[in-house]
Design an enzyme around this catalytic site. Structure first.
Site, mmCIF file in Angstrom:
data_model
loop_
_atom_site.group_PDB
_atom_site.id
_atom_site.type_symbol
_atom_site.label_atom_id
_atom_site.label_comp_id
_atom_site.label_asym_id
_atom_site.label_seq_id
_atom_site.Cartn_x
_atom_site.Cartn_y
_atom_site.Cartn_z
ATOM 1 N N GLY A 180 0.804 -1.223 0.000
ATOM 2 C CA GLY A 180 0.000 0.000 0.000
ATOM 3 C C GLY A 180 0.832 1.266 0.000
ATOM 4 N N VAL A 182 3.428 3.956 -2.434
ATOM 5 C CA VAL A 182 3.152 4.816 -3.590
ATOM 6 C C VAL A 182 2.741 4.007 -4.818
ATOM 7 C CG1 VAL A 182 4.170 6.464 -5.203
ATOM 8 C CG2 VAL A 182 4.670 6.652 -2.770
ATOM 9 N N GLU A 202 -1.809 -4.397 2.743
ATOM 10 C CA GLU A 202 -0.655 -3.701 3.321
ATOM 11 C C GLU A 202 -0.393 -4.239 4.721
ATOM 12 O OE1 GLU A 202 2.377 -1.968 4.530
ATOM 13 O OE2 GLU A 202 1.812 -1.375 2.486
ATOM 14 N N HIS A 439 -7.436 34.187 -5.914
ATOM 15 C CA HIS A 439 -8.761 33.630 -5.628
ATOM 16 C C HIS A 439 -9.568 33.592 -6.922
ATOM 17 C CE1 HIS A 439 -12.568 32.924 -3.544
ATOM 18 N NE2 HIS A 439 -13.091 33.888 -4.293
#
Length: 462
Positions: A180, A182, A202, A439
């Site tokens: 689990g 990259v 994992e 923004h």
């Protein structure tokens, strides 16, 4: 030129991947006479079997997801499926274009390029194609290959590595991803987008276990929402063929069945049989050991990239290769600060970070000296527009600099550049807060997080 025994290069590089070719380009730019030896293709793992092709697959998956989910944006589209040969053509066209560009760069810098399998034959020479290439300095940059586990044979059929996954001629109906980290979560993400039923195994207690625990938990939440299954905290026991696929058994007896098993348990160095140990180069578990300036215990030999036990990232290879070239050219060099290297996992959503985790900061500075702040992307206008969820988490030494930036959300990899500057320039939250961020952008979330950490939150709660 290489066949002329009287020719002695300033620098002979064994391996034409990220670290090797970066050293070649920078060395030639600085006036060094450089020979670059590569047995396969210039560009190495990153360009041909790693960073570039995997990100192309992930982008194709992103387009598939957008087609499926288009109605939530008011757009009517029909998703008809994945054309695997066309996806591979798209991916291969990207790689081919970059490959041609890189070949042109090497030629334009007048680097002597030698195609063939080289072997270190002395502290100042490499043998290739029956000839001896002499150099005042040798750079080892032979990279890495996918690893497996004891008793687990990668056969390229039902039990595959990332190399096989990149050229798979179909979308597997179901897949188990062992690992689990990259590589594992990126392939799990891409295959899920393509329509596979995916389960990640994992052994440690979180996905992307080297990241800040908060980032891991956010990714796990996102994967659950996407329907990507995972089993954490129990190690692999065995894998065996079934009538129509593979069965994986874990240490606790739990079993998982799928069409294919992708072994994504990391990458190991390519160093066996290349003459390193025979020439006295210090090694550890196949890795070449170096000092902070990438020099081995043999004064005329340096090593970079996945071959040395540093972060296995292409951009780290670039930096290390450039450092060696500049050191040999007599420039003042600064060692790489590996904590200051940006790290991005390109799954959906992306995970990006620079600096140290909150746990590491507490270990170094003491729990009472560390401040952590989370800024939820729900407060960011552009993230709302994109319909992505996640957070930016800042880790600060109390009354001091920001020492960790940890981000989860779509396109967070594109925000890691500013995060890198914040960490590496030891910025105070108030210094970042006074910068005006455009923004509406996702980059604005970085500014908002620092505003909050500086004690003057705008679009977030106190």
């Amino acid at each position: 030129m290489a066949n002329d025994a009287s020719t002695v290069f300033d620098l002979v590089i064994l391996g034409g991947g990220s670290g090797g070719y970066a050293a070649a380009l920078r060395g030639a730019q600085l006036g060094l006479d450089v020979a670059l030896i590569e047995k396969d293709k210039l560009g190495g793992t990153c360009l041909h079997r790693g960073c570039i092709p995997t990100k192309a697959l992930l982008h194709a998956g992103e387009i598939a997801d957008q087609a499926r989910e288009s109605e939530q944006f008011g757009v009517k589209a029909t998703f008809e499926g994945i054309d695997v040969p066309a996806v591979h053509k798209y991916k291969d066209d990207v790689v081919t274009g970059l490959y041609k560009g890189l070949q042109g760069l090497i030629a334009s810098r007048k680097v002597t390029y030698i195609e063939g399998e080289g072997k270190l034959s002395s502290p100042t020479s490499v043998d290739v194609n029956g000839q001896r290439v002499q150099g005042r300095h040798i750079l080892l940059a032979t990279g890495s290959v996918p690893k497996s586990l004891p008793g687990l044979e990668i056969d390229g059929n039902r039990i595959i590595s990332s190399d096989h996954a990149l050229v798979l001629d179909r979308v597997p109906q179901s897949a188990i991803v062992l690992g689990g980290g990259v590589i594992g979560v990126e392939f799990a993400s891409a295959w899920k987008s393509f329509g596979s039923d995916v389960t990640v195994i994992e052994g440690l207690k979180h996905l992307v276990p080297v990241e800040d625990e908060n980032s891991s938990k956010l990714l796990e939440r996102a994967f659950r929402k996407r329907g990507i299954k995972f089993n954490l905290g129990t190690f692999f026991e065995k894998a065996e063929y079934t009538q129509d696929g593979v069965r994986v058994t874990l240490a606790d007896g739990k079993t998982f069945d799928a069409e294919v098993l992708l072994v994504a348990v990391g990458r190991g160095p390519v160093s066996a049989g290349l003459g390193y140990e025979e020439q006295g180069v210090a090694m550890d578990r196949g890795f070449v050991l170096v000092d902070e300036y990438m020099q081995t215990n043999v004064p005329t030999i340096s090593a970079v990239g996945d071959l040395v036990p540093t972060l296995q990232l292409a951009h780290v290879g670039f930096a290390e290769g450039i450092l060696v070239a500049e050191r040999l050219a007599g420039l003042k060099t600064v060692p790489v600060d590996y904590d200051g290297v940006p790290r991005v996992t390109y799954c959906h959503p992306e995970v990006a970070s620079v600096g140290i985790t909150e746990a590491k900061a507490k270990e170094i500075y003491g729990a009472d000296k560390v401040v952590a702040l989370k800024y939820n992307l729900a407060g960011n206008g552009k993230s709302k527009i994109l319909k992505t969820a996640g957070e930016i988490k800042l880790v600060q030494v109390k009354d001091g600099a920001v020492v960790g930036v940890h981000m989860v959300g779509d396109r967070m990899g594109e925000q890691v550049g500013e995060a890198q500057l914040i960490y590496n320039w030891e910025a105070l939250p108030a210094e970042v807060a006074q910068l005006i961020h455009a923004h509406p952008t996702q980059n604005e979330a970085m500014g908002e997080a620092h505003l909050a950490l500086a004690g003057k939150p705008l679009h977030s709660h106190d």
